[in-house]
Design an enzyme around this catalytic site. Structure first.
Site, PDB file in Angstrom:
ATOM      1  N   ASN A  38     -18.245 -86.818 -36.226  1.00 18.68           N
ATOM      2  CA  ASN A  38     -19.416 -87.192 -35.436  1.00 18.68           C
ATOM      3  C   ASN A  38     -20.368 -86.002 -35.349  1.00 18.68           C
ATOM      4  O   ASN A  38     -20.109 -84.940 -35.922  1.00 18.68           O
ATOM      5  CB  ASN A  38     -18.988 -87.669 -34.041  1.00 18.68           C
ATOM      6  CG  ASN A  38     -18.154 -86.631 -33.318  1.00 18.68           C
ATOM      7  OD1 ASN A  38     -18.624 -85.550 -32.981  1.00 18.68           O
ATOM      8  ND2 ASN A  38     -16.875 -86.951 -33.083  1.00 18.68           N
ATOM      9  N   ARG A  39     -21.446 -86.157 -34.601  1.00 10.12           N
ATOM     10  CA  ARG A  39     -22.517 -85.171 -34.602  1.00 10.12           C
ATOM     11  C   ARG A  39     -22.373 -84.074 -33.539  1.00 10.12           C
ATOM     12  O   ARG A  39     -23.285 -83.279 -33.342  1.00 10.12           O
ATOM     13  CB  ARG A  39     -23.864 -85.868 -34.401  1.00 10.12           C
ATOM     14  CG  ARG A  39     -24.215 -86.867 -35.478  1.00 10.12           C
ATOM     15  CD  ARG A  39     -25.567 -87.504 -35.197  1.00 10.12           C
ATOM     16  NE  ARG A  39     -25.880 -88.579 -36.117  1.00 10.12           N
ATOM     17  CZ  ARG A  39     -26.442 -88.420 -37.312  1.00 10.12           C
ATOM     18  NH1 ARG A  39     -26.749 -87.189 -37.722  1.00 10.12           N
ATOM     19  NH2 ARG A  39     -26.697 -89.440 -38.090  1.00 10.12           N
TER      20      ARG A  39
END
Length: 400
Positions: free
Chosen positions: A207-208
């Protein structure tokens, strides 16, 4: 009364940095004594170190002038903190295995004071399995380690992880460790960053998350005097001063490292943990072929927040979760408290530039109330949350 530091200088090329460390410690009002190994004296002189501390340097376990009254025991006890910089592979191995055949190793075995080690060695020595075992033993024994950092080595053409932490980093870590802040004596866990779940040797699910908010919280808790373990997924961030970082990759790794940190006073679960992982990890790279796009079956990852929130003797006194939401933020966060069993949720809207950005706007939610905080720098969010944690644990609130 001034805090007292005993600096043990090991025999490595980084020993020259220890002279600067002495100066940095003394400029912050710390009293410094120095022990040098025989090998350290090949790199820096006792005259130079002695001139900086303003007293003789200790070098010999069998020095008749000092050992008639068991001087190594006095050195081990007449301080508030022992710093080993550089901590060579040899010194780490001696302490990990209980050896005491020179003054430095005897002091390390005889002390009942906290110890901070700054490892420094060739990258191949640092990555050697024996060194890794000793490193794990030292951590299990409660010894705090800072570094090593990545960079160029003294050997021509060599680079990698093995450089001793800079004197300013070691000084700041020592000061945080010696702090009499409101969380002095409290043990804290912070998880931060993303986790990654392997699909094959070159691909993964993630994820970011940048880890910035978790690292800021770890730093803020350390500034208030807490003994902080930061369990971090892959990030590009440096570990905050005074914090022990444990690097992990997968959700299962993060759960294992989090449980190893128990018992705790507070756990702040900031990491963006992957909810799922591939059911099977391919051992070789999945190739494109005429069969088309491969189907990847997923299975649920362990729930770290729920696991640490379960009632029991090892449950932290305060468990704080984070809820990164894109809609109905408070509603979803309240449902998360009920489902996970944690005490607080810090909810934030990540539909904008929060992940990777410098600012955050959060809602602190407990089972009976909520408080929306204005948008502010992530460091400010961290300091405000750390102050709330201190108050919850019965510590005197820090000054604004």
């Amino acid at each position: 009364m001034s805090k007292r530091v005993l600096l043990i200088i090991g025999g490595g090329i980084a020993a020259y940095k220890s002279l600067e460390l002495i100066r940095r410690l003394k400029e912050r009002g710390l009293a410094v004594r120095v022990v040098m190994t025989e090998a350290a004296q090949r790199f820096v002189t006792t005259l130079a170190a002695g001139a900086l501390v303003g007293e003789p340097v200790f070098t010999d376990l069998f020095d008749q002038a000092h050992e008639f009254d068991v001087g190594h025991i006095r050195l081990a006890r007449e301080c508030d903190l022992i710093i080993v910089a550089p901590a060579t592979a040899d010194l780490m191995a001696k302490r990990a295995n209980g050896l005491a055949n020179d003054l430095a190793s005897a002091v390390l075995l005889a002390t009942d004071k906290p110890v901070l080690m700054a490892p420094a060695m060739n990258p191949h020595m640092w990555s050697n399995a024996a060194t890794r075992r000793n490193f794990a033993t030292l951590q299990a024994d409660g010894i705090r380690l800072i570094g090593p950092n990545a960079g160029e080595m003294a050997e021509r053409g060599e680079s990698g992880v093995g450089r001793m932490a800079e004197p300013e980093e070691i000084r700041d870590t020592a000061i945080a460790f010696l702090s009499d802040g409101p969380l002095k004596g409290k043990r804290a866990l912070v998880t931060a960053g993303p986790t990654i779940e392997a699909i094959d040797p070159v691909r993964f699910l993630s994820n970011r998350s940048s880890g910035k908010q978790g690292y800021a919280i770890a730093a803020a808790l350390a500034e208030l005097g807490a003994d902080v373990t930061l369990v971090s997924g892959p990030t590009n961030l440096a570990a905050p001063a005074g914090v022990t970082r444990v690097n992990v990759e997968s959700a299962r790794d993060m759960l294992e490292a989090s449980e190893a940190a128990l018992p705790l006073d507070v756990a702040v679960m900031v990491a963006a943990v992957a909810d799922w992982r591939p059911t099977q990890e391919a051992q070789t790279k999945i190739k494109k072929d005429a069969a088309g796009i491969p189907a990847i079956a997923l299975q649920e990852n362990p729930d770290i927040l729920a696991t640490l929130s379960k009632p029991g003797k090892k449950r932290p006194k305060l468990v704080v979760g984070f809820a990164a939401e894109t809609d109905h933020v408070e509603e979803h966060a309240r449902a998360k408290i009920a489902k996970k069993g944690c005490d607080w949720i810090v909810a934030n809207d990540v539909s904008g530039d929060v992940m990777g950005g410098a600012e955050n706007a959060v809602i602190l939610i407990s089972k009976d109330k909520s408080e929306a905080w204005p948008r502010m720098a992530k460091e400010a969010v961290a300091r405000k949350l750390a102050a709330e944690i201190a108050k919850s644990l019965g510590a005197k609130a820090p000054r604004k």
